[in-house]
Design a protein around this motif. Structure first.
Motif, PDB file in Angstrom:
ATOM      1  N   GLY A  16       0.804  -1.207   0.000  1.00 38.93           N
ATOM      2  CA  GLY A  16       0.000   0.000   0.000  1.00 38.93           C
ATOM      3  C   GLY A  16       0.844   1.268   0.000  1.00 38.93           C
ATOM      4  O   GLY A  16       2.075   1.221  -0.080  1.00 38.93           O
ATOM      5  N   SER A  17       0.152   2.400   0.095  1.00 42.99           N
ATOM      6  CA  SER A  17       0.805   3.710   0.042  1.00 42.99           C
ATOM      7  C   SER A  17       0.319   4.610   1.170  1.00 42.99           C
ATOM      8  O   SER A  17      -0.811   4.468   1.654  1.00 42.99           O
ATOM      9  CB  SER A  17       0.506   4.395  -1.293  1.00 42.99           C
ATOM     10  N   LEU A  18       1.185   5.517   1.556  1.00 39.21           N
ATOM     11  CA  LEU A  18       0.851   6.577   2.489  1.00 39.21           C
ATOM     12  C   LEU A  18       1.578   7.834   2.048  1.00 39.21           C
ATOM     13  O   LEU A  18       2.655   7.750   1.445  1.00 39.21           O
ATOM     14  CB  LEU A  18       1.270   6.239   3.920  1.00 39.21           C
ATOM     15  N   ARG A  19       0.995   8.974   2.378  1.00 32.71           N
ATOM     16  CA  ARG A  19       1.657  10.248   2.126  1.00 32.71           C
ATOM     17  C   ARG A  19       1.783  10.994   3.445  1.00 32.71           C
ATOM     18  O   ARG A  19       0.778  11.368   4.051  1.00 32.71           O
ATOM     19  CB  ARG A  19       0.863  11.084   1.135  1.00 32.71           C
ATOM     20  N   LEU A  20       3.017  11.200   3.865  1.00 33.89           N
ATOM     21  CA  LEU A  20       3.280  11.952   5.073  1.00 33.89           C
ATOM     22  C   LEU A  20       3.416  13.433   4.743  1.00 33.89           C
ATOM     23  O   LEU A  20       3.982  13.791   3.712  1.00 33.89           O
ATOM     24  CB  LEU A  20       4.552  11.458   5.756  1.00 33.89           C
ATOM     25  N   SER A  21       2.931  14.265   5.648  1.00 38.83           N
ATOM     26  CA  SER A  21       3.058  15.705   5.496  1.00 38.83           C
ATOM     27  C   SER A  21       3.782  16.278   6.701  1.00 38.83           C
ATOM     28  O   SER A  21       3.688  15.754   7.812  1.00 38.83           O
ATOM     29  CB  SER A  21       1.674  16.357   5.384  1.00 38.83           C
ATOM     30  N   CYS A  22       4.484  17.360   6.471  1.00 38.78           N
ATOM     31  CA  CYS A  22       5.190  18.063   7.537  1.00 38.78           C
ATOM     32  C   CYS A  22       4.877  19.540   7.379  1.00 38.78           C
ATOM     33  O   CYS A  22       5.242  20.145   6.365  1.00 38.78           O
ATOM     34  CB  CYS A  22       6.679  17.814   7.449  1.00 38.78           C
ATOM     35  N   ALA A  23       4.197  20.082   8.370  1.00 42.86           N
ATOM     36  CA  ALA A  23       3.830  21.494   8.340  1.00 42.86           C
ATOM     37  C   ALA A  23       4.728  22.270   9.286  1.00 42.86           C
ATOM     38  O   ALA A  23       4.996  21.821  10.411  1.00 42.86           O
ATOM     39  CB  ALA A  23       2.374  21.661   8.743  1.00 42.86           C
ATOM     40  N   ALA A  24       5.145  23.439   8.830  1.00 46.47           N
ATOM     41  CA  ALA A  24       6.050  24.252   9.624  1.00 46.47           C
ATOM     42  C   ALA A  24       5.370  25.528  10.092  1.00 46.47           C
ATOM     43  O   ALA A  24       4.520  26.088   9.391  1.00 46.47           O
ATOM     44  CB  ALA A  24       7.278  24.606   8.821  1.00 46.47           C
ATOM     45  N   SER A  25       5.766  25.966  11.255  1.00 44.24           N
ATOM     46  CA  SER A  25       5.307  27.257  11.759  1.00 44.24           C
ATOM     47  C   SER A  25       6.467  27.936  12.466  1.00 44.24           C
ATOM     48  O   SER A  25       7.467  27.302  12.794  1.00 44.24           O
ATOM     49  CB  SER A  25       4.134  27.079  12.728  1.00 44.24           C
ATOM     50  N   GLY A  26       6.338  29.217  12.650  1.00 48.36           N
ATOM     51  CA  GLY A  26       7.366  29.967  13.348  1.00 48.36           C
ATOM     52  C   GLY A  26       8.365  30.625  12.418  1.00 48.36           C
ATOM     53  O   GLY A  26       8.931  31.660  12.739  1.00 48.36           O
TER      54      GLY A  26
END
Length: 124
Positions: A16-26
């Protein structure tokens, strides 16, 4: 200071597949190279993928080449890891990290900022 938050982990069957996300702040990520690392239970944290500050250069661990793709959206201040053909040995906590260097680097010591991680579990 940069705060990073990962999302997109979960339980998936092998293949299967997954898509990871990384959100930045600051702070904007536009001047940082970004990387993904992972740590399985009882093992050391290992490099997975990295992308340069401009997005033109990437690097991958041999174990994920051809299956994983790192990308970034400089407008949205986000980084992604598309994971295809997942294997049980990909099971780990995945971490997003920001490096003060502009070049894609595989060395964890060059990354100054880290997220809390997101769990990826691949069942056989």
């Amino acid at each position: 200071q940069v705060q990073l938050v990962e999302s997109g982990g979960g339980l998936v069957q092998a293949g299967g597949s997954l898509r990871l996300s990384c959100a930045a702040s600051g702070r904007t990520l536009s001047s940082y190279a970004m990387g993904w690392f992972r740590q399985a239970p009882g093992q050391e944290r290992e490099f997975v993928a990295a992308i340069s500050w401009g997005g033109s250069s990437t690097d991958y661990a041999d174990s994920v080449k051809g299956r994983f793709t790192i990308s970034r959206d400089r407008v949205k201040n986000m980084v992604f890891l598309q994971m295809n053909s997942l294997k049980p040995e990909d099971t780990a906590v995945y971490y997003c990290a920001a490096s003060g260097s502009r070049r894609a680097t595989i060395t964890s010591a060059e990354y100054a900022y880290w997220g809390q991680g997101t769990q990826v579990t691949v069942s056989s």
